[in-house]
Scaffold this active site. Structure first.
Site, PDB file in Angstrom:
ATOM      1  N   CYS A  73      28.828 -32.809  -5.194  1.00 42.14           N
ATOM      2  CA  CYS A  73      28.964 -31.349  -5.064  1.00 42.14           C
ATOM      3  C   CYS A  73      27.819 -30.650  -5.782  1.00 42.14           C
ATOM      4  O   CYS A  73      27.204 -29.714  -5.251  1.00 42.14           O
ATOM      5  CB  CYS A  73      30.297 -30.879  -5.629  1.00 42.14           C
ATOM      6  SG  CYS A  73      31.733 -31.585  -4.792  1.00 42.14           S
ATOM      7  N   SER A  74      27.515 -31.105  -6.971  1.00 41.58           N
ATOM      8  CA  SER A  74      26.401 -30.562  -7.734  1.00 41.58           C
ATOM      9  C   SER A  74      25.094 -30.768  -6.978  1.00 41.58           C
ATOM     10  O   SER A  74      24.271 -29.853  -6.868  1.00 41.58           O
ATOM     11  CB  SER A  74      26.350 -31.243  -9.106  1.00 41.58           C
ATOM     12  OG  SER A  74      25.203 -30.871  -9.807  1.00 41.58           O
TER      13      SER A  74
END
Length: 165
Positions: free
Chosen positions: A60-61
């Protein structure tokens, strides 16, 4: 309902992504100041919805950083990361990761996940969002979608960006 996997284990979403050619469902999410972020805020601009389970996971990052780098200054285009993280998390994440163009908003008390078909219906991440991309054109029409089949995979950045023309 979309069938996806988490670590190779089957799980399902509550529905399906909006169809290409359909009007994007309206939404109301919250930014890190608890201010409403709505679809209408992006009227007249193209919008990349980067939908993720949590900014506190590696993929996600990475997706936030990749869209920042590859589309952060695209003409007439906004990027919105949507997750169920508490809104307060976004300011520290953006600062730590040098995110300046990707806006972030939380659906922790929103019907966004159901409206976009991305809320996980079962499994260990139940109630979080699946990993998905929805690209919306300047008139609010969905021009690209991707439901990532394995939650640990990155989305197809090239295909999403190609949809911008």
């Amino acid at each position: 309902m979309a069938a996806i996997t988490i670590g190779g284990n089957p799980t399902n979403t509550v529905g399906n992504l909006p169809e290409v050619g359909a009007k994007a469902p309206d939404f109301e999410l919250l930014n890190n100041k608890l201010e409403a972020v709505k679809l209408q805020d992006f009227a007249g601009k193209r919008l990349i919805l980067n939908i993720v389970p949590s900014v506190d996971t590696g993929v996600c990052s990475l997706s936030a950083k990749t869209f920042e780098k590859r589309a952060g200054e695209a003409d007439n285009t906004e990027i919105l990361l949507a997750s169920k993280d508490l809104p307060f998390r976004y300011a520290s994440f953006s600062e730590a990761e040098d995110i300046n163009h990707v806006k972030m908003a939380s659906g922790y008390r929103s019907s966004f996940g159901e409206d976009y078909g991305v809320t996980l219906a079962d499994g260990p991440f139940e109630t979080l969002y699946s990993r998905a991309i929805v690209v919306v054109d300047t008139d609010g029409t969905v021009i690209y979608t991707e439901q990532v089949p394995e939650i640990g995979q990155e989305p197809n950045y090239d295909a999403a960006l190609k949809s911008l023309g």
